[in-house]
Design a protein around this motif. Structure first.
Motif, PDB file in Angstrom:
ATOM      1  N   ALA A 133       0.839  -1.210   0.000  1.00  0.00           N
ATOM      2  CA  ALA A 133       0.000   0.000   0.000  1.00  0.00           C
ATOM      3  C   ALA A 133       0.870   1.255   0.000  1.00  0.00           C
ATOM      4  O   ALA A 133       0.600   2.225  -0.728  1.00  0.00           O
ATOM      5  CB  ALA A 133      -0.934  -0.014   1.205  1.00  0.00           C
ATOM      6  N   ALA A 134       1.926   1.234   0.798  1.00  0.00           N
ATOM      7  CA  ALA A 134       2.815   2.396   0.872  1.00  0.00           C
ATOM      8  C   ALA A 134       3.545   2.602  -0.456  1.00  0.00           C
ATOM      9  O   ALA A 134       3.697   3.735  -0.924  1.00  0.00           O
ATOM     10  CB  ALA A 134       3.820   2.217   2.008  1.00  0.00           C
ATOM     11  N   GLN A 135       3.957   1.506  -1.092  1.00  0.00           N
ATOM     12  CA  GLN A 135       4.700   1.639  -2.353  1.00  0.00           C
ATOM     13  C   GLN A 135       3.800   2.182  -3.462  1.00  0.00           C
ATOM     14  O   GLN A 135       4.246   3.003  -4.274  1.00  0.00           O
ATOM     15  CB  GLN A 135       5.314   0.296  -2.773  1.00  0.00           C
ATOM     16  N   VAL A 136       2.543   1.748  -3.506  1.00  0.00           N
ATOM     17  CA  VAL A 136       1.616   2.287  -4.506  1.00  0.00           C
ATOM     18  C   VAL A 136       1.469   3.793  -4.305  1.00  0.00           C
ATOM     19  O   VAL A 136       1.494   4.582  -5.263  1.00  0.00           O
ATOM     20  CB  VAL A 136       0.247   1.564  -4.434  1.00  0.00           C
ATOM     21  N   TYR A 137       1.344   4.216  -3.063  1.00  0.00           N
ATOM     22  CA  TYR A 137       1.240   5.654  -2.753  1.00  0.00           C
ATOM     23  C   TYR A 137       2.510   6.401  -3.180  1.00  0.00           C
ATOM     24  O   TYR A 137       2.443   7.470  -3.809  1.00  0.00           O
ATOM     25  CB  TYR A 137       0.976   5.828  -1.251  1.00  0.00           C
ATOM     26  N   LEU A 138       3.661   5.821  -2.855  1.00  0.00           N
ATOM     27  CA  LEU A 138       4.930   6.494  -3.191  1.00  0.00           C
ATOM     28  C   LEU A 138       5.083   6.640  -4.705  1.00  0.00           C
ATOM     29  O   LEU A 138       5.407   7.723  -5.205  1.00  0.00           O
ATOM     30  CB  LEU A 138       6.114   5.717  -2.615  1.00  0.00           C
ATOM     31  N   THR A 139       4.844   5.537  -5.444  1.00  0.00           N
ATOM     32  CA  THR A 139       5.070   5.588  -6.900  1.00  0.00           C
ATOM     33  C   THR A 139       4.031   6.460  -7.602  1.00  0.00           C
ATOM     34  O   THR A 139       4.364   7.215  -8.521  1.00  0.00           O
ATOM     35  CB  THR A 139       5.043   4.164  -7.499  1.00  0.00           C
ATOM     36  N   ASN A 140       2.778   6.358  -7.195  1.00  0.00           N
ATOM     37  CA  ASN A 140       1.715   7.055  -7.933  1.00  0.00           C
ATOM     38  C   ASN A 140       1.502   8.496  -7.487  1.00  0.00           C
ATOM     39  O   ASN A 140       1.006   9.302  -8.287  1.00  0.00           O
ATOM     40  CB  ASN A 140       0.391   6.298  -7.776  1.00  0.00           C
ATOM     41  N   ALA A 141       1.838   8.819  -6.250  1.00  0.00           N
ATOM     42  CA  ALA A 141       1.536  10.167  -5.753  1.00  0.00           C
ATOM     43  C   ALA A 141       2.795  10.971  -5.423  1.00  0.00           C
ATOM     44  O   ALA A 141       2.953  12.108  -5.886  1.00  0.00           O
ATOM     45  CB  ALA A 141       0.646  10.069  -4.511  1.00  0.00           C
ATOM     46  N   VAL A 142       3.689  10.397  -4.633  1.00  0.00           N
ATOM     47  CA  VAL A 142       4.850  11.168  -4.173  1.00  0.00           C
ATOM     48  C   VAL A 142       5.880  11.333  -5.299  1.00  0.00           C
ATOM     49  O   VAL A 142       6.355  12.450  -5.561  1.00  0.00           O
ATOM     50  CB  VAL A 142       5.486  10.485  -2.935  1.00  0.00           C
ATOM     51  N   SER A 143       6.203  10.237  -5.976  1.00  0.00           N
ATOM     52  CA  SER A 143       7.287  10.304  -6.974  1.00  0.00           C
ATOM     53  C   SER A 143       6.975  11.238  -8.148  1.00  0.00           C
ATOM     54  O   SER A 143       7.871  11.982  -8.578  1.00  0.00           O
ATOM     55  CB  SER A 143       7.630   8.896  -7.472  1.00  0.00           C
ATOM     56  N   PRO A 144       5.748  11.245  -8.697  1.00  0.00           N
ATOM     57  CA  PRO A 144       5.488  12.189  -9.798  1.00  0.00           C
ATOM     58  C   PRO A 144       5.690  13.646  -9.381  1.00  0.00           C
ATOM     59  O   PRO A 144       6.230  14.444 -10.161  1.00  0.00           O
ATOM     60  CB  PRO A 144       4.017  11.912 -10.164  1.00  0.00           C
ATOM     61  N   ILE A 145       5.262  13.982  -8.166  1.00  0.00           N
ATOM     62  CA  ILE A 145       5.410  15.379  -7.733  1.00  0.00           C
ATOM     63  C   ILE A 145       6.876  15.698  -7.450  1.00  0.00           C
ATOM     64  O   ILE A 145       7.357  16.794  -7.777  1.00  0.00           O
ATOM     65  CB  ILE A 145       4.522  15.656  -6.495  1.00  0.00           C
ATOM     66  N   ARG A 146       7.605  14.743  -6.872  1.00  0.00           N
ATOM     67  CA  ARG A 146       9.041  14.976  -6.666  1.00  0.00           C
ATOM     68  C   ARG A 146       9.728  15.167  -8.018  1.00  0.00           C
ATOM     69  O   ARG A 146      10.648  15.982  -8.143  1.00  0.00           O
ATOM     70  CB  ARG A 146       9.677  13.820  -5.895  1.00  0.00           C
ATOM     71  N   PHE A 147       9.284  14.412  -9.026  1.00  0.00           N
ATOM     72  CA  PHE A 147       9.880  14.573 -10.365  1.00  0.00           C
ATOM     73  C   PHE A 147       9.601  15.982 -10.899  1.00  0.00           C
ATOM     74  O   PHE A 147      10.501  16.651 -11.410  1.00  0.00           O
ATOM     75  CB  PHE A 147       9.341  13.508 -11.328  1.00  0.00           C
TER      76      PHE A 147
END
Ligand SMILES: NC(=O)c1ccc[n+]([C@@H]2O[C@H](COP(=O)([O-])OP(=O)(O)OC[C@H]3O[C@@H](n4cnc5c(N)ncnc54)[C@H](OP(=O)(O)O)[C@@H]3O)[C@@H](O)[C@H]2O)c1
Length: 229
Positions: A102-116
Motif C-alpha cells: 500500500a505504501a509503495q503504490v502511494y509512493l510511486t503514484n503520488a509522491v514520486s510524480p510530484i518529486r519529479f
C-alpha cells in the motif's frame, strides 16, 4: 537537432502502454521527444526516430532522477509529463494489502510524480505545461462503485499533491494538467477496457495542445471534459 519552432516533450514512464503511445503521437505531430524507460524497452527501440532521445529513469529513485536532470542539461521542455504508475494488488481491499505494498503504490503514484516535477520545473519552457497521469478513480466525488482501493487513494493523493504543488509555486503561475486517459486496453487497463491506446493518446495530445501554458490546475479526461474532485 530541434529547430526553434519545434515543441519539445519529456515523457516519463514510456516503455509501454500509454507512455509509449504518447511518444509515438507527439513524434507523429512533429515534436522533439525525450522518453524515459527503467530498462531497455522494445517499444521505444522500435520507434527509431531522429527526433527521439531515450533515457533511463526510475521515478522512485531520487538520485537517478537527479542524474537524469544533469544528463539532460539545460534543455527546456514545452511539456513535462509523468505518465508512470502502478496498480499493484489493485483488486484487493485496503485491509488485504500489506502495508508495504500500500505504501509503495502511494509512493510511486503520488509522491514520486510530484518529486519529479519539483526536480524538473526549472526545465519547463515559458508557455509550457507540467502534467501527471491521474485517473477518474482519483476522484473522491465520483467514487460510487468502490474497488481499486489503494490505487484510488494513491491517485486522489496525486491530485491533492498536484494542487499543492501549484499553490506552492503560484508566483510562477504554472500550468498543471492532471489527466485521465479513459479506461484503456494496456497491461494495467486489461483487455476488457473501453478504448485502445491510439484513441486515448490522440485525445490526450489534443487536450494538452489546447491547454498548453494555461495557468492553474485542470483535472481533465482525454476528451477534454473536466472531472469532479
Ligand atoms: N490503462 C488505463 O485504463 C488507465 C486508466 C487511468 C489511469 N491510468 C494511468 O496511466 C498511466 C500509464 O498506465 P498504463 O495503462 O500505460 O500502464 P502500464 O501498461 O502498466 O505501464 C506502466 C508504465 O509505468 C512505468 N513505471 C511504473 N513504475 C515506474 C517507476 N517507478 N519509474 C518509472 N516508470 C515506471 C512502467 O515501466 P516498466 O515497463 O519499467 O514497468 C510502464 O512504462 C499510469 O499512471 C496509470 O495509473 C491508466
Amino acid at each position: 537537432m530541434a529547430n526553434d519552432s519545434q515543441k519539445r516533450a519529456l515523457i516519463v514512464g514510456a516503455s509501454r502502454g500509454l507512455g509509449l503511445g504518447l511518444v509515438e503521437t507527439f513524434l507523429a505531430r512533429g515534436w522533439q521527444v525525450t522518453a524515459t524507460e527503467r530498462r531497455p524497452s522494445q517499444g521505444l527501440a522500435a520507434l527509431n526516430s531522429a527526433a527521439l532521445r531515450v533515457e533511463t529513469a526510475d521515478i522512485d529513485d531520487d538520485a537517478g532522477v537527479a542524474s537524469l536532470h544533469d544528463r539532460l542539461g539545460p534543455e527546456r521542455y514545452d511539456l513535462i509529463f509523468v505518465v508512470a504508475g502502478v496498480a499493484t494488488q489493485a483488486h484487493d481491499p485496503v485491509h488485504a494489502v500489506s502495508r508495504e505494498v500500500a505504501a509503495q503504490v502511494y509512493l510511486t503514484n503520488a509522491v514520486s510524480p510530484i518529486r519529479f516535477l519539483e526536480a524538473f520545473r526549472d526545465r519547463l519552457a515559458p508557455g509550457g505545461s507540467l502534467a501527471v497521469m491521474s485517473s477518474i478513480l482519483g476522484s473522491v466525488a465520483l467514487n460510487e462503485t468502490g474497488g481499486w482501493e489503494t490505487y484510488r487513494a494513491s491517485k486522489a493523493a496525486l491530485n491533492t499533491l498536484a494542487r499543492s504543488f501549484a499553490v506552492r509555486h503560484r508566483a510562477e503561475s504554472p500550468s498543471v494538467l492532471i489527466l485521465h486517459p479513459g479506461w484503456v486496453r494496456t497491461e494495467m487497463g486489461g483487455a476488457e477496457a473501453d478504448i485502445d491506446v491510439e484513441t486515448s493518446v490522440a485525445g490526450l495530445a489534443d487536450v494538452i495542445a489546447a491547454q498548453l501554458g494555461r495557468p492553474g490546475v485542470q483535472y481533465l479526461d482525454y476528451r477534454g471534459d473536466t472531472l469532479a474532485w
